[in-house]
Design a protein around this motif. Structure first.
Motif, mmCIF file in Angstrom:
data_model
loop_
_atom_site.group_PDB
_atom_site.id
_atom_site.type_symbol
_atom_site.label_atom_id
_atom_site.label_comp_id
_atom_site.label_asym_id
_atom_site.label_seq_id
_atom_site.Cartn_x
_atom_site.Cartn_y
_atom_site.Cartn_z
ATOM 1 N N VAL A 1 44.981 41.529 21.118
ATOM 2 C CA VAL A 1 45.888 40.713 21.931
ATOM 3 C C VAL A 1 45.084 39.660 22.683
ATOM 4 O O VAL A 1 45.514 38.510 22.814
ATOM 5 C CB VAL A 1 46.694 41.606 22.900
ATOM 6 C CG1 VAL A 1 47.543 40.744 23.830
ATOM 7 C CG2 VAL A 1 47.576 42.565 22.121
ATOM 8 N N THR A 2 43.898 40.035 23.163
ATOM 9 C CA THR A 2 43.029 39.062 23.844
ATOM 10 C C THR A 2 42.679 37.920 22.898
ATOM 11 O O THR A 2 42.709 36.747 23.268
ATOM 12 C CB THR A 2 41.747 39.753 24.332
ATOM 13 O OG1 THR A 2 42.102 40.832 25.180
ATOM 14 C CG2 THR A 2 40.864 38.785 25.094
ATOM 15 N N PRO B 1 41.770 44.288 22.515
ATOM 16 C CA PRO B 1 40.951 43.220 21.936
ATOM 17 C C PRO B 1 41.737 42.257 21.049
ATOM 18 O O PRO B 1 41.547 41.039 21.137
ATOM 19 C CB PRO B 1 39.908 43.982 21.138
ATOM 20 C CG PRO B 1 39.768 45.284 21.847
ATOM 21 C CD PRO B 1 41.131 45.609 22.383
ATOM 22 N N ARG C 1 44.402 36.803 20.431
ATOM 23 C CA ARG C 1 45.580 35.980 20.187
ATOM 24 C C ARG C 1 45.973 35.164 21.415
ATOM 25 O O ARG C 1 46.365 34.014 21.301
ATOM 26 C CB ARG C 1 46.740 36.889 19.756
ATOM 27 C CG ARG C 1 48.042 36.173 19.455
ATOM 28 C CD ARG C 1 49.046 37.125 18.802
ATOM 29 N NE ARG C 1 49.353 38.287 19.639
ATOM 30 C CZ ARG C 1 50.164 38.237 20.707
ATOM 31 N NH1 ARG C 1 50.723 37.113 21.064
ATOM 32 N NH2 ARG C 1 50.408 39.329 21.395
ATOM 33 N N THR C 2 45.865 35.777 22.603
ATOM 34 C CA THR C 2 46.402 35.095 23.786
ATOM 35 C C THR C 2 45.359 34.293 24.553
ATOM 36 O O THR C 2 45.712 33.395 25.296
ATOM 37 C CB THR C 2 47.017 36.126 24.765
ATOM 38 O OG1 THR C 2 46.028 37.097 25.094
ATOM 39 C CG2 THR C 2 48.221 36.797 24.167
ATOM 40 N N VAL C 3 44.079 34.623 24.399
ATOM 41 C CA VAL C 3 43.053 33.938 25.204
ATOM 42 C C VAL C 3 42.033 33.208 24.324
ATOM 43 O O VAL C 3 41.883 31.991 24.405
ATOM 44 C CB VAL C 3 42.328 34.945 26.133
ATOM 45 C CG1 VAL C 3 41.212 34.253 26.891
ATOM 46 C CG2 VAL C 3 43.321 35.565 27.107
ATOM 47 N N PRO D 1 43.519 30.458 21.474
ATOM 48 C CA PRO D 1 44.087 29.240 22.089
ATOM 49 C C PRO D 1 43.018 28.353 22.716
ATOM 50 O O PRO D 1 43.086 27.130 22.614
ATOM 51 C CB PRO D 1 45.035 29.789 23.154
ATOM 52 C CG PRO D 1 45.391 31.143 22.696
ATOM 53 C CD PRO D 1 44.208 31.672 21.950
#
Lengths: 579, 375
Positions: A484-485, A482, A487-489, A492
């Motif tokens: 990382v999601t 969750p 931060r990356t999706v 952004p």
């Protein structure tokens, strides 16, 4: 557990800087000479002057609301009929005044409406009048200024519902034999009632506690309740009565807010917005509540059909003329301010006799103005960051989690949008009185955050609700935890929304006058306070220069926002918007 | 059908030692999902072999998507177990379950290029540099999109986007691939093309596939086995042929293909049931199965192609309407109070059936099935 952690920062800050001071204010109003007493309320009730002020305030708020509704509806309707591209441009024009300092707009109205201002000059030249009309420093000025200031608050909710009304419904009604105007009355108008209610609520509430425009444009005959409160605190030192009047104003506003809260808390509603159910609900409600209306339309059917046919011919030109005039009314102040900034005259006169950059250089040479500017940039900027930092997690908690306190917490967090700033400022003034925080930049950071964070919460909630959560499921299926999601999706993709949220919070703080009045000190004077003093004491073209600079910065920020939006949204396939 | 049996026997010979190629067995035991008082998934048990291609078929609200979402870990089950390769995964978060998934809305990350999208699961698994690039190139080749890596999802058509989604879900070689109506947003022609491609890719990579669809044609043509769900309950799970020829329930019989239902009276004697239709004057004798233990009314199911029509002026049945479809003619016939659809093959020279024509009906008893209940 997670929503509690996400909400904790904003709830703590709001408790300390908002709820506790307001509670203290109410307690203070119930005390006299250190003992419990209703003395302040009794004195207010026995004062006919106060009752007149209350009546005048309500009458003004109601009139402004009705005028706004009458001129905003055709505009919102016309925008809803435009192509998406044209609609977003027109909405931007409507937003522009909303994002610009109320001070700048009020200043422009002083110029426009003054006895030797452009409007009087135009009327004189046309021979409509033989001597200048007195339109400023009396209630005419207040009405004109207030309507222009509040108009966007009416246009947005109206546009939101009108844009959702399925145009094929009106076409269907026409194909079944309704003339276009009749189809409008039976289909579109009932469907837009929710927008009318929320627009009227917003404008009425916001007008009740309005301070800046009446104070600058009004005369002694148009004295309103917010002015009465600040007069008691700043000049008369009658704190008990000020506390009582503030409490009355606050409770009145909260009461109206709670009555119509369903419309306002709709943002948190999880049901998808369904055109048909919306229309169905409103129309049936209309007929059920007002059966007389249905009978009346039946009786008037014959003559009304002829009237409708006449209107069918006239309605399009009438609609566009009305919408055009309203747009002109919205942007008129900016049209006036720009040439004024380049005036060569040592005093305010319109049109300027000659053009130069003297007022620009005078601004750059004046350390008082520059200090105030840097103060405002710094502390409004800091508050915008703080607002985002506490508002974004709160929006996540409110949209993504279900918990029992969800709606009450939401109402608390957006309530600074509704409670008059004069009341909040007075409560902070009392809470901080005697401490070193009066005249301290930290007090500004706190108060700007309290009025800015609600905007970040509202903007982020809207952004999160539009967000396609399948993308997060996809990330999880691809092995992303969750965090990382996020931060990356998620973040952004929400970048444009974050930028809007920060922009709103910044502008709210940067434009503030009311908190400045109560919390300023020798070492802490924000820019709007300098402008305020200038408008009240000397009224020079200096303000126009600041307005032009402000407009340039605003235009740059909007371009930046459009650019960020284009970078992210341009990459967004249409399909992912509709799950 | 034959594929699935082959898989089973292969596993049996390989014994307990689980090799790479044999990961990806899924079983759900008595799985139930409650939404308030509603059972979205009701006591479903299903066992899927490694490498098998299983379709979950049902109309909307049948619970097929909820079942998939529980296997994926996006919904929490109310009771029951979900096992992946013999390990209970109910409490394992989605991102550690290690399956690949393809969504109906593609769910490509709009702010990343095609290559970045496909590299995403590899980076989450710690791959860097040249390894990532190599795998991405291979995956793009697999879905015939070589050279599209630098584009953005919005620059691709719907079919291309779905192929990228497939590549992204397969690039890390998951033993299990979940597909949630992956072709639902595409037009018919593209859908058929991608159906073929997905079958080929399935053969190539050998992952287990669970494929949700509401399109029975899609399910029957793609899957080794089809699980039919209705109102949260598993009606039947079998090969396409089993579903068509031996439907277990009246629902499956009706849902898969076309079916006529005739009301019949049931009489039991010994181990047999006699179903008699007064309208058609037909008697069918069947072995008494479990579902036919009680009640004296039933439904006789017969497919249109097993109803024979012969022109006969003295017969009681009348042709109401007919539709010519090239090789076949569909004929709607009224017999007493019921209507039947028959499908007859068209041979050159033989006249077509006309409305109002009297016909004699013949039903092949061997191709009928009797279900309890009434219409």
């Amino acid at each position: 557990m997670v929503p509690i952690l996400l909400l904790l920062p904003i709830v703590i800050l709001f408790s300390v800087g908002y709820v506790v001071p307001l509670a203290q204010l109410v307690l203070k109003s119930l005390q006299h000479d250190g003992a419990w007493s209703l003395n302040s309320y009794i004195e207010i009730a026995n004062s006919p002057a106060f009752l007149w002020i209350v009546l005048r305030t309500i009458a003004l708020a109601a009139t402004v609301t009705i005028v706004c509704l009458l001129i905003a509806y055709p505009l919102a309707y016309a925008i809803s009929k435009c192509s998406p591209r044209a609609a977003s441009l027109l909405l931007l024009i409507v937003t522009l005044p909303y994002l610009t300092s109320v001070l700048i707009r009020t200043y422009a109205w002083i110029v426009l409406l003054s006895p030797n201002g452009p409007i009087n000059q135009l009327f004189l030249r046309l021979g409509l009048i033989s001597e200048p009309l007195q339109m400023v420093f009396n209630s005419v000025g207040v009405y004109v200024g207030m309507v222009q200031v509040q108009l966007p608050l009416m246009v947005f909710p109206l546009y939101a519902v009108l844009a959702r009304v399925d145009p094929s419904l009106a076409k269907a009604a026409q194909s079944l034999g309704s003339p276009p105007t009749d189809a409008f009355l039976r289909v579109t108008l009932p469907a837009s009632i929710p927008g009318v209610i929320s627009g009227c609520t917003l404008v009425f509430l916001s007008s009740l506690g309005f301070y800046i425009t009446p104070e600058l444009l009004g005369g002694p005959d148009s004295y309103l309740i917010a002015q009465g409160i600040s007069l008691r605190v700043l000049i008369l030192g009658n704190f008990d009565e000020a506390a009582a009047q503030s409490s009355i104003l606050m409770f009145a506003v909260i009461a109206v807010f709670l009555i119509f809260r369903q419309r306002i808390a709709e943002e948190l509603d999880d049901r998808p917005h369904n055109n048909i159910s919306l229309v169905g609900k409103s129309t049936s409600g209309l007929s059920a509540r007002w059966p007389i209306l249905v009978r009346l339309t039946a009786v008037l059917h014959g003559p009304s059909t002829r009237l409708h046919e006449a209107l069918t011919v006239a309605r399009r030109p009438a609609l566009y003329v009305s919408a055009g005039l309203t747009l002109l009314f919205l942007v008129l102040p900016f049209v006036v301010v720009i040439p004024l900034a380049f005036s060569d005259a040592p005093y305010l006169t319109f049109p300027p006799p000659a053009y130069s950059l003297r007022w620009f250089s005078s601004l750059l040479k004046n350390t008082q103005w520059l200090d105030a500017l840097s103060f405002s940039l710094r502390w409004a900027g800091l508050s915008a960051l703080l607002s985002v930092a506490i508002g974004v997690p709160a929006a996540f908690a409110l949209v993504r989690y279900r918990f029992s306190a969800r709606v009450p917490v939401y109402l608390l967090l957006i309530s600074p949008l509704i409670v008059p700033h004069v009341v909040i400022a007075v409560s902070l003034f009392f809470a901080l009185a005697g401490s070193s925080l009066i005249g301290n930049p930290l007090a500004f950071a706190l108060s700007y955050t309290i009025i800015g964070a609600p905007y970040t919460v509202v903007v982020m909630i809207a952004g999160l609700k539009r967000f396609n959560r399948t993308l997060e499921l996809a990330a999880a299926s691809l092995g992303s935890s969750p965090l990382v999601t996020l931060r990356t999706v998620t973040l952004p993709l929400l970048l444009p929304t974050l930028a809007s949220a920060a922009l709103f919070a910044f502008i709210v703080g940067f434009d503030d006058v009311v908190f400045g009045l109560f919390l300023s000190g020798p070492t802490a004077t924000p820019l709007p306070m300098r402008m305020w003093d200038n408008i009240r004491l000397e009224i020079s073209p200096q303000i126009a220069v600041i307005a032009v600079l402000f407009l340039i910065v605003l235009a740059l920020l909007m371009l930046l926002r459009l650019f960020v939006g284009a970078v992210v949204q341009g990459r967004r396939p249409q399909e992912s918007l509709h799950r | 059908m034959s594929v699935s049996t082959a898989m089973v026997s292969e596993k049996a010979t390989a014994g307990v030692a689980t090799s790479q190629s044999q990961r990806g067995s899924v079983s759900v035991n008595s799985l139930t999902k409650m939404f308030g008082p509603v059972k979205a998934v009701d006591d479903v048990s299903l066992s899927i072999e490694p490498g098998e291609f299983v379709a979950l078929l049902g109309s909307s609200g049948s619970g097929k998507s909820t079942l998939l979402m529980m296997i994926a870990g996006f919904e929490v089950s109310s009771s029951g177990d979900i096992m992946l390769d013999g390990v209970r995964i109910n409490d394992v978060p989605s991102h550690r379950r290690g399956f690949g998934m393809v969504f109906q809305s593609y769910a490509l990350f709009p702010h990343m290029t095609i290559a970045e999208n496909i590299a995403y699961p590899l980076r989450r698994r710690g791959l860097r540099g040249g390894d990532v690039e190599r795998e991405v190139t291979k995956a793009l080749k697999l879905v015939a999109l070589d050279g599209y890596g630098a584009r953005l999802p919005s620059q691709l058509s719907g079919g291309q986007q779905q192929r990228v989604a497939l590549a992204r879900a397969l690039v890390f070689r998951p033993p299990l691939l979940l597909m949630d109506e992956p072709l639902g947003a595409l037009d018919r022609k593209l859908r058929q093309q991608l159906q073929m491609e997905i079958k080929l890719i399935h053969k190539e990579v050998g992952s287990t596939i669970i494929f949700v669809t509401h399109d029975q044609e899609e399910a029957l043509s793609m899957a080794d086995r089809v699980a039919v769900l209705e109102r949260g309950r598993l009606q039947q799970c079998g090969t396409p042929r089993e579903l068509y020829e031996q439907p277990a329930t009246a629902f499956v019989a009706d849902f898969i293909g076309e079916m006529n239902f005739l009301p019949v009276e049931l009489r039991r004697s010994g181990g047999e049931v006699c179903a008699r239709s007064a309208d058609v004057g037909l008697e069918v004798i069947q072995e008494a199965s479990q579902v036919l233990t009680s009640g004296d009314r039933g439904l006789l199911a017969v497919r249109p192609e097993y109803i024979g029509l012969t022109p006969d002026e003295r017969a009681t049945a009348t042709v109401l309407e007919s539709a010519y479809t090239g090789t076949n003619q569909s004929v709607l016939v009224q017999v007493g109070s019921i209507r039947l659809t028959a499908r007859t093959s068209v041979s050159p020279g033989r006249p077509l059936f006309q409305s109002g024509q009297r016909v004699r009906i013949e039903i092949e008893a061997a191709h009928t099935r009797v279900f309890p209940g009434a219409r």
